[in-house]
Design an enzyme around this catalytic site. Structure first.
Site, PDB file in Angstrom:
ATOM      1  N   LYS A 179      -6.484   5.160   8.149  1.00  0.00           N
ATOM      2  CA  LYS A 179      -5.306   5.907   7.710  1.00  0.00           C
ATOM      3  C   LYS A 179      -5.586   7.404   7.663  1.00  0.00           C
ATOM      4  O   LYS A 179      -4.775   8.223   8.133  1.00  0.00           O
ATOM      5  CB  LYS A 179      -4.858   5.398   6.340  1.00  0.00           C
ATOM      6  CG  LYS A 179      -4.269   3.994   6.367  1.00  0.00           C
ATOM      7  CD  LYS A 179      -3.906   3.517   4.976  1.00  0.00           C
ATOM      8  CE  LYS A 179      -3.276   2.128   5.020  1.00  0.00           C
ATOM      9  NZ  LYS A 179      -2.919   1.617   3.685  1.00  0.00           N
ATOM     10  N   SER A 210       0.813  -1.219   0.000  1.00  0.00           N
ATOM     11  CA  SER A 210       0.000   0.000   0.000  1.00  0.00           C
ATOM     12  C   SER A 210       0.844   1.265   0.000  1.00  0.00           C
ATOM     13  O   SER A 210       0.309   2.359  -0.239  1.00  0.00           O
ATOM     14  CB  SER A 210      -0.939   0.014   1.212  1.00  0.00           C
ATOM     15  OG  SER A 210      -0.205   0.051   2.422  1.00  0.00           O
TER      16      SER A 210
END
Length: 828
Positions: free
Chosen positions: A707, A664
């Site tokens: 996040k 990611s």
């Protein structure tokens, strides 16, 4: 000068506030509270595939169609399996009872008898009554006048025949002038007579030799007759013993025969009748078991009594399975599937310092209790017990349930000495486990698919529609009634729906992990009760969520404090070259949070390519390493079409001391490389997440909400500037379910969220400089990011090419000198 991106272009890439979260309007629920909602009657929400598979698996009755229920924890698969199995069992007939009885032919092989449900205990009671009646009748028979009369006749006949034999022998002795005398040991000696008196040794010695010889011959002949008479008497005694034994058997048979006749009439099963016939013959043969007990209870008497009790055990009945209280087929959930708990055991008792056993100490297992119905087992617990899985497969293959000891499976000496008869098995086994275990067994066990042909797979989420709203509210009512919780207001239901959507990670779906939702129901009801509210409202749900987070977010706060005080170095303002903020997700138990990490890249001339510092220090996982290799492919495809790539670079996650895995951050690392190569700084107030492929397309990632919220919390703690935000893949917009405070900051312009499709779009947001496009010659525009990167790589290539030419020129000159020297030597 760099070519700046138009502000309108950057604004267009921002995610609209309306897409940052979906809100469930309370009006979608028809009733004010769950108390007014129709309860959910049956089934489970959003698991149509699992429901159809379960219905099929429970109804089909063919061999091998056992079920494996696969799903993530908290999806309700265990509860649903129990409910459906109980529903399926209601319409099934009650299975037979099973009993173990003594095998009169092979005592070490107990027999298994089946009876209709509830008849097993009745049979046992009849057998207990029977043995008492037999004991009474036998004692009565042996104490009766008729038996004593017949026995006396037999004995009198014996005495008469014995007396006749002795009379003949006595006449012969007198004829030979001898007398017969019995010794104290029971023997018979012959004594010669002289004038009617016994002849002494002195007198015998004074006789003439001829007379003595005649007496000896007569004595020898008489002794032969005595021996023959004794043998005849012994034969008569044996014959009498046989007659007495036959008399005893005939008497006992006549006494107990009428006791067995009702049993033969009641039980039509031939196997039961065979057992009763063997029972009757054994009672007749062993009638001495029922004689009067010793009157004095001394040590020897107690020993004899214990021995008699052990002898009478053979006439007992061990009811292994009693279905007298069962309605429908049995449903058994075995929480500890050990070998003994599943397949039964043979227990032992201590007798005079030794361990003994018999058929009455055979104990059933879960499979015995579930025979004719359903057995539910957690496959994880099953596989943890040695041999349990292998024996279960064998039992399902053979459809016979035999009780054996694990020692026999390991090849050790069997200690039980019993081999109980196998019981026919008709059971539907339902294994419950994770998809990983299902695929593992599918791959490693060739018998798995033969025995478990029905897969019932539970999904982790479900699509959101009008029907789901009603079913969700009905399921909340069911749980509230079951657990005694307060009713939920429609506003609280709306909050629960939003929480379920966040857990699902998709604005279009709801989570199927009901365990987490049920936990929130309990805690929201608690806070409502604490407040004294009659119903649970939206604020109580929000309070429960806040309390859950506060109990679990200690590590999150500690990490944020370290960033705020500068121990963990993360910049959220300004611009820097080759430095960027990546976003990672951390999980501590049941709490997940996002945390920013500084990622730095340094580039220099060389041929080593991209060096992953985490990989070199064994702190990088395979997926992370794969992401870095993709970066090499992207850079080569972009900038090495007409020249080699003379690049060496090092990339690292600063201040990370644990394993780094996942791809990611691959786009984030690529942005840092492009910044380092171009010399164009990156805005430190913008964090990035998203993976990238070799064509520069941004790919979606997981944990997008955590996040974003993690970076927002850090920016808020240090100070919001209005220029901070997060870049996410455009595919992750549908996964956004951000907290209200983040949305408020976005609405007020204090925080921003951009969506990108390509690396070009992302680098323009991070730098404010156009990415640049490639012309027909493979060159990029001046003043763009890619133009600056290409310019730097061209300089690197020129520098390394000059060094290479110098090295090659020196090598050629040295080679020519060696050739000239060799030529001169040959001329000389």
């Amino acid at each position: 000068m760099w070519k700046r991106v138009a502000q309108e272009t950057l604004e267009q890439r921002k995610v609209p506030v309306s897409k940052l979260r979906v809100m469930t309007p309370p009006e979608v629920f028809p009733c004010e509270t769950t108390a007014e909602i129709e309860p959910l009657k049956e089934g489970i929400i959003g698991q149509d595939r699992a429901v159809r598979a379960m219905d099929f698996g429970l109804k089909v009755r063919k061999h091998g169609y056992n079920l494996f229920v696969a799903g993530s924890p908290g999806t309700g698969k265990t509860t649903y399996a129990k409910v459906k199995a109980c529903q399926a069992a209601e319409g099934k007939p009650v299975p037979d009872d099973w009993c173990y009885v003594y095998n009169f032919t092979r005592p070490d092989h107990p027999l298994a008898l089946s009876f209709p449900a509830g008849e097993g205990m009745k049979f046992k009671a009849r057998m207990e009554e029977l043995i008492q009646d037999i004991e009474r009748e036998v004692r009565k028979t042996f104490a009766g006048d008729e038996y004593e009369k017949q026995r006396r006749q037999v004995l009198q006949n014996f005495e008469k025949r014995a007396q006749e034999q002795w009379k003949k022998l006595d006449e012969l002795a007198r004829e030979f002038n001898f007398s017969l005398e019995r010794t104290s040991e029971g023997g018979i000696i012959t004594v010669p007579l002289m004038f009617g008196k016994p002849l002494s040794n002195e007198e015998f010695n004074r006789l003439s030799e001829v007379t003595r010889q005649e007496i000896k011959e007569k004595s020898k002949k008489l002794e032969q007759e005595v021996a023959e008479s004794v043998r005849q008497i012994q034969l008569i005694e044996k014959e009498v013993e046989r007659q007495i034994a036959q008399l005893n058997k005939d008497s006992v048979r006549q006494a107990v025969q009428h006791l067995f006749q009702p049993l033969f009439a009641q039980y039509e099963d031939e196997k039961v009748r065979e057992y009763l016939r063997a029972y009757q013959e054994d009672v007749i043969d062993n009638h001495h078991f029922f004689k009067d007990e010793p009157s004095e209870m001394g040590a020897m008497a107690r020993l004899l009594q214990r021995n008699e009790e052990a002898n009478l055990l053979r006439y007992k009945v061990n009811v292994l399975v009693d279905n007298s209280g069962t309605s429908g087929a049995p449903v058994i959930f075995e929480s500890n599937p050990t070998h003994y708990n599943l397949f039964g055991r043979i227990e032992y008792r201590s007798t005079f310092g030794t361990m003994t056993t018999d058929f009455t100490m055979i104990k059933p297992g879960s499979l015995h209790m579930a025979n004719g119905g359903y057995l539910i087992v957690q496959v994880g617990e099953l596989l943890r017990n040695p041999l349990a899985w292998h024996v279960l497969k064998r039992v399902l293959k053979t459809e016979k349930l035999r009780i054996e000891t694990p020692a026999e499976e390991y090849g050790l000496i069997a200690t039980s000495g019993l081999k109980p008869e196998a019981i026919p098995l008709d059971v539907k086994v339902i294994l419950i486990g994770s998809p990983y275990v299902y695929y593992l067994l599918s791959e490693l066990d060739e018998d798995f698919h033969k025995l478990f042909k029905v897969k019932v797979e539970f999904d982790t989420d479900m699509k959101k529609d009008g029907r789901k709203y009603r079913e969700f509210a009905a399921s909340v009512r069911n749980y509230c009634e079951k657990e005694g919780l307060l009713p939920f207001h429609r506003s609280a239901l709306a909050e629960l729906m939003d929480y379920s959507t966040r857990l699902a990670g998709d604005q279009r779906k709801l989570t199927a992990r009901f365990h987490d939702v049920n936990r929130l129901l309990v805690e929201a009801s608690f806070w409502a009760e604490e407040e004294g509210s009659p119903v649970v409202e939206a604020r109580h749900v929000r309070q429960a969520l806040a309390e859950q987070e506060y109990r679990a977010n200690r590590l999150d706060e500690k990490m944020r404090e370290l960033i705020e005080e500068g121990t963990i170095m993360v910049d959220v303002d300004g611009e820097k070259v080759g430095q960027i903020n990546g976003l990672a997700v951390m999980q501590t138990g049941d709490y997940t949070f996002g945390q920013p990490h500084r990622i730095t890249a340094r580039t220099f001339i060389g041929r080593q390519g991209i060096i992953n510092i985490e990989r070199e220090t064994s702190l990088s996982g395979q997926l992370h390493h794969k992401g870095l290799l993709i970066l090499s492919g992207y850079l080569a495809g972009k900038f090495a079409q007409n020249k080699p790539l003379p690049l060496s670079a090092s990339i690292t996650f600063e201040q990370t001391y644990s394993m780094v895995d996942g791809d990611s951050a691959s786009s984030t690392e690529l942005y840092a490389l492009l910044s380092s190569l171009s010399g164009i700084p990156i805005k430190q107030g913008i964090a990035v997440t998203g993976s990238v492929n070799q064509w520069g397309e941004i790919q979606p990632i997981g944990g997008v909400n955590e996040k974003i919220e993690g970076f927002f919390a850090v920016c808020k703690a240090i100070g919001l500037t209005g220029k901070q935000g997060v870049i996410i893949p455009h595919q992750n917009v549908k996964n956004l379910m951000l907290r209200p405070e983040v949305i408020e900051a976005v609405e007020s312009g204090q925080f921003h969220i951009w969506q990108v499709r390509t690396i070009e779009e992302g680098i323009e947001i991070l730098t404010g400089v156009e990415a640049g496009t490639c012309d027909e010659k493979g060159d990029y525009e001046e003043g763009t990011v890619f133009g600056e990167v290409n310019k730097r790589l061209t300089r690197m290539f020129a520098s390394i090419k000059d060094d290479t030419d110098q090295i090659l020129g020196a090598d050629a000159k040295a080679m020519q000198q060696r050739v000239d020297t060799e030529a001169e030597k040959k001329e000389k």
